[in-house]
Design an enzyme around this catalytic site. Structure first.
Site, PDB file in Angstrom:
ATOM      1  CG  HIS A 125      26.218 -10.671  23.701  1.00 48.93           C
ATOM      2  ND1 HIS A 125      27.497 -10.332  24.065  1.00 48.93           N
ATOM      3  CD2 HIS A 125      25.470 -10.517  24.821  1.00 48.93           C
ATOM      4  CE1 HIS A 125      27.525  -9.994  25.345  1.00 48.93           C
ATOM      5  NE2 HIS A 125      26.305 -10.105  25.830  1.00 48.93           N
ATOM      6  CG  ASP A 172      30.276 -12.565  13.923  1.00 47.36           C
ATOM      7  OD1 ASP A 172      29.774 -12.704  15.043  1.00 47.36           O
ATOM      8  OD2 ASP A 172      31.350 -13.093  13.582  1.00 47.36           O
TER       9      ASP A 172
HETATM   10  C1  GDG Z   1      28.916 -13.947  20.270  1.00 45.28           C
HETATM   11  C2  GDG Z   1      28.439 -13.284  18.966  1.00 45.28           C
HETATM   12  C3  GDG Z   1      29.850 -11.296  19.520  1.00 45.28           C
HETATM   13  C4  GDG Z   1      37.788 -18.617  20.194  1.00 45.28           C
HETATM   14  N1  GDG Z   1      38.519 -19.720  20.058  1.00 45.28           N
HETATM   15  C5  GDG Z   1      39.158 -19.909  21.222  1.00 45.28           C
HETATM   16  C6  GDG Z   1      38.812 -18.886  22.088  1.00 45.28           C
HETATM   17  N2  GDG Z   1      37.955 -18.111  21.432  1.00 45.28           N
HETATM   18  C7  GDG Z   1      37.343 -16.886  21.981  1.00 45.28           C
HETATM   19  C8  GDG Z   1      37.875 -15.680  21.245  1.00 45.28           C
HETATM   20  C9  GDG Z   1      36.723 -14.696  21.417  1.00 45.28           C
HETATM   21  C10 GDG Z   1      35.499 -15.599  21.494  1.00 45.28           C
HETATM   22  O1  GDG Z   1      35.953 -16.925  21.764  1.00 45.28           O
HETATM   23  C11 GDG Z   1      34.725 -15.632  20.189  1.00 45.28           C
HETATM   24  O2  GDG Z   1      34.005 -14.443  20.104  1.00 45.28           O
HETATM   25  P1  GDG Z   1      33.288 -13.954  18.765  1.00 45.28           P
HETATM   26  O3  GDG Z   1      32.878 -12.555  18.969  1.00 45.28           O
HETATM   27  O4  GDG Z   1      34.245 -14.114  17.624  1.00 45.28           O
HETATM   28  O5  GDG Z   1      32.093 -14.946  18.475  1.00 45.28           O
HETATM   29  P2  GDG Z   1      30.875 -15.718  19.275  1.00 45.28           P
HETATM   30  O6  GDG Z   1      31.409 -16.810  20.130  1.00 45.28           O
HETATM   31  O7  GDG Z   1      29.951 -16.153  18.187  1.00 45.28           O
HETATM   32  O8  GDG Z   1      30.182 -14.610  20.212  1.00 45.28           O
HETATM   33  C12 GDG Z   1      29.520 -12.351  18.440  1.00 45.28           C
HETATM   34  C13 GDG Z   1      30.164 -11.979  20.855  1.00 45.28           C
HETATM   35  O9  GDG Z   1      29.111 -12.864  21.234  1.00 45.28           O
HETATM   36  C14 GDG Z   1      30.334 -10.942  21.966  1.00 45.28           C
HETATM   37  O10 GDG Z   1      29.231 -10.095  22.032  1.00 45.28           O
HETATM   38  O11 GDG Z   1      30.999 -10.608  19.093  1.00 45.28           O
HETATM   39  O12 GDG Z   1      29.060 -11.692  17.269  1.00 45.28           O
HETATM   40  O13 GDG Z   1      28.137 -14.273  17.974  1.00 45.28           O
HETATM   41  O14 GDG Z   1      36.855 -13.991  22.623  1.00 45.28           O
HETATM   42  O15 GDG Z   1      39.079 -15.284  21.850  1.00 45.28           O
HETATM   43  N3  GDG Z   1      39.302 -18.766  23.329  1.00 45.28           N
HETATM   44  C15 GDG Z   1      40.193 -19.718  23.731  1.00 45.28           C
HETATM   45  N4  GDG Z   1      40.549 -20.775  22.946  1.00 45.28           N
HETATM   46  C16 GDG Z   1      40.076 -20.907  21.687  1.00 45.28           C
HETATM   47  O16 GDG Z   1      40.405 -21.868  20.988  1.00 45.28           O
HETATM   48  N5  GDG Z   1      40.729 -19.613  24.968  1.00 45.28           N
END
Ligand code: GDG
Length: 504
Positions: free
Chosen positions: A169, A381
């Site tokens: 990821h 990222d």
């Molecule tokens: C890793 C990789 C890759 C965020 N704040 C809240 C919340 N979220 C959810 C978002 C989103 C997820 O968390 C964050 O996903 P990201 O992709 O931005 O980042 P990482 O957590 O670092 O994820 C990344 C991912 O894996 C998937 O492969 O894209 O690059 O680092 O879904 O919606 N959800 C809730 N409350 C929040 O305050 N419910």
């Protein structure tokens, strides 16, 4: 999708549910994060088992809770126990103080403690045993992320006949960075025990092949239509890029619901007639949160006409708080927020609204719908799902995505988004200004394009592409020179990902 005859055995460091012990009582809650959200929708089409850590240390007492949680689902949970010391050396240590910073191009943040490596091997073996016991020959084992890179090797040692795929990821670094890892060879060799290794982008795919070329020169590569095949000691691994995505329709429908529309309108009303810029991130140094705040400060200094007219809503979800780097980051972020608010706040306007907590899904979607601009400034990222979720929630098609070129998402969204270098603080400030004053027609045509991409390349098509690649995998052992006899030099990439289609 080709039919999966057996079951899907999903393996990830954490289960999508978490057991918490408090005051002699055990409780179950949903664990947060992109992976859990992404895979939720996959289970509607398969059945099987999800193997992972359930959160509580030294637990055993939570088994009945997991059993209860799997009622009515198409899958059950199998917990892998971890002690406090193991969590500290495997999860916080090897995974998050070595692999996470290294793979995000930040080697100076790494602590290459050899004890971490010992525990990493032990825990990967334990996960492999749990998956091996659960899987039969017809099943497909899908292993997720950097915590479990060695599992492929240990899974083979359990003599499991199940096909196994691994999806990373996070980014995969270039050879100059990767080779700093003292255990670079065993890690690469273990990855080549999987039938399929999947990455988020062409760049990661290429980096992986370049690392193999440099560190394992005895490996041979060849390409077919959509993947690269790598053969090492008679075993063939398909390597491909499979950009992860989101459940587009779910987000769009939720954003269009009466509840969310009313909440977004109410929020906009309270905010007054201002541009709303939104940032949503885990508290992580890779997300470029201080850089974003500094860029916002430059915006307010250089474009005084925007004072009183623009508000940054920065949501930061607490993360990995036991690791010292993360504690320092929180202090830095909070100091910057208070400095900027101290410099610019005037009666009736606070420039930055800062939330350090986790929101409900409804609150998050409300902010996505209400915002004019989403600002993603990651220094690196893997993908960044927030940018895609924002697009899905923009049912009025008027929001603008300002996104770092160092995210996986930028590769797919670059033609509709405003792409920035997050280290160029003045450039980010210019980009926010541009997004604020962009004519509505331009905003609409950009957002329509973005929504078409995310709608088409959604989480379901991602999972299908990956699982199909695993199902197409050749039997475990092939001739050492490869089955086709078309071995070539590295790097050879063939991609069927949206990154190659988007400019059409
Ligand atoms: C890793 C990789 C890759 C965020 N704040 C809240 C919340 N979220 C959810 C978002 C989103 C997820 O968390 C964050 O996903 P990201 O992709 O931005 O980042 P990482 O957590 O670092 O994820 C990344 C991912 O894996 C998937 O492969 O894209 O690059 O680092 O879904 O919606 N959800 C809730 N409350 C929040 O305050 N419910």
């Amino acid at each position: 999708m080709k039919l999966l005859e057996g079951r899907l055995i999903t393996v990830s460091n954490r289960l999508p549910v978490e057991i918490k012990h408090r005051g002699g009582q055990s409780r179950l809650s949903r664990s947060a994060g992109g992976l859990a959200t992404a895979l939720d929708s996959i289970w509607r089409f398969c059945h099987g088992i999800w193997v992972g850590w359930a959160g509580a240390v030294d637990s055993g007492s939570g088994e009945h809770l997991l059993e209860k949680a799997s009622r009515g689902r198409t899958f059950s949970f199998k917990a892998v126990p971890l002690s406090r010391d193991e969590v500290s050396k495997f999860y916080s240590g090897f995974a998050n103080e070595i692999i996470w910073p290294l793979f995000h191009d930040m080697p100076s943040r790494c602590d290459f403690d050899p004890e971490y490596w010992e525990v990493y091997q032990r825990i990967n073996r334990r996960f492999a045993q749990a998956a091996g016991e659960a899987a039969s020959g017809k099943d497909l084992v899908w292993v997720h992320d950097y915590h479990l890179m060695l599992m492929g090797r240990y899974l083979r040692e359990t003599r499991s006949a199940a096909r196994a795929g691994f999806f990373l990821h996070i980014p995969f670094p270039a050879p100059d960075i990767f080779e700093k890892l003292p255990w670079r060879k065993p890690v690469l060799r273990a990855l080549l025990q999987y039938d399929v290794v999947g990455f988020q982008t062409d760049r990661d795919h290429c980096n992986f092949l370049s690392c193999i070329e440099r560190i394992l020169p005895e490996a041979r590569s060849s390409r077919d239509e959509s993947h690269t095949k790598v053969v090492l000691e008679g075993r063939c691994t398909r390597v491909g890029n499979f950009p992860i995505s989101i459940a587009f329709e779910e987000f769009a429908n939720h954003a269009a619901s009466h509840d969310v529309e009313a909440a977004a309108q109410q929020f906009r009303h309270e905010l007054g007639n201002k541009y709303l810029v939104l940032g949503v991130d885990r508290m992580d140094y890779t997300k470029g949160i201080p850089e974003r705040l500094k860029a916002f400060r430059i915006l307010l200094r250089r474009f005084p006409e925007l004072r009183h007219r623009v508000t940054l809503l920065q949501v930061v979800v607490p993360s990995r708080e036991e690791i010292p780097n993360y504690k320092e980051l929180r202090r830095e972020v909070e100091l910057l927020v208070s400095q900027i608010n101290g410099e610019f706040t005037e009666s009736g306007w606070v420039p930055i609204h800062y939330m350090h907590r986790s929101l409900t899904r409804k609150q998050l979607v409300t902010y996505y719908r209400a915002a004019d601009i989403v600002l993603v400034t990651s220094l690196k990222d893997g993908m960044n799902l927030v940018a895609k979720e924002f697009c899905a929630a923009q049912v009025d098609e008027s929001g603008v995505v300002v996104i770092s070129e160092f995210t996986g998402a930028a590769a797919e969204l670059q033609h509709g988004a405003v792409v920035v270098n997050p280290n160029d603080l003045a450039g980010v400030a210019e980009a926010i200004h541009r997004a604020c004053v962009m004519p509505l027609e331009e905003k609409r045509s950009r957002m329509r394009l973005l929504r078409d991409i995310v709608r088409t390349y959604n989480v379901q098509s991602w999972a299908e592409a990956f699982l199909n690649a695993v199902l197409m995998a050749e039997p475990a052992v092939v001739g050492a020179a490869g089955s086709s006899g078309e071995d070539t030099n590295f790097p050879l990439i063939a991609s069927s990902s949206p990154q190659n289609l988007k400019s059409a």
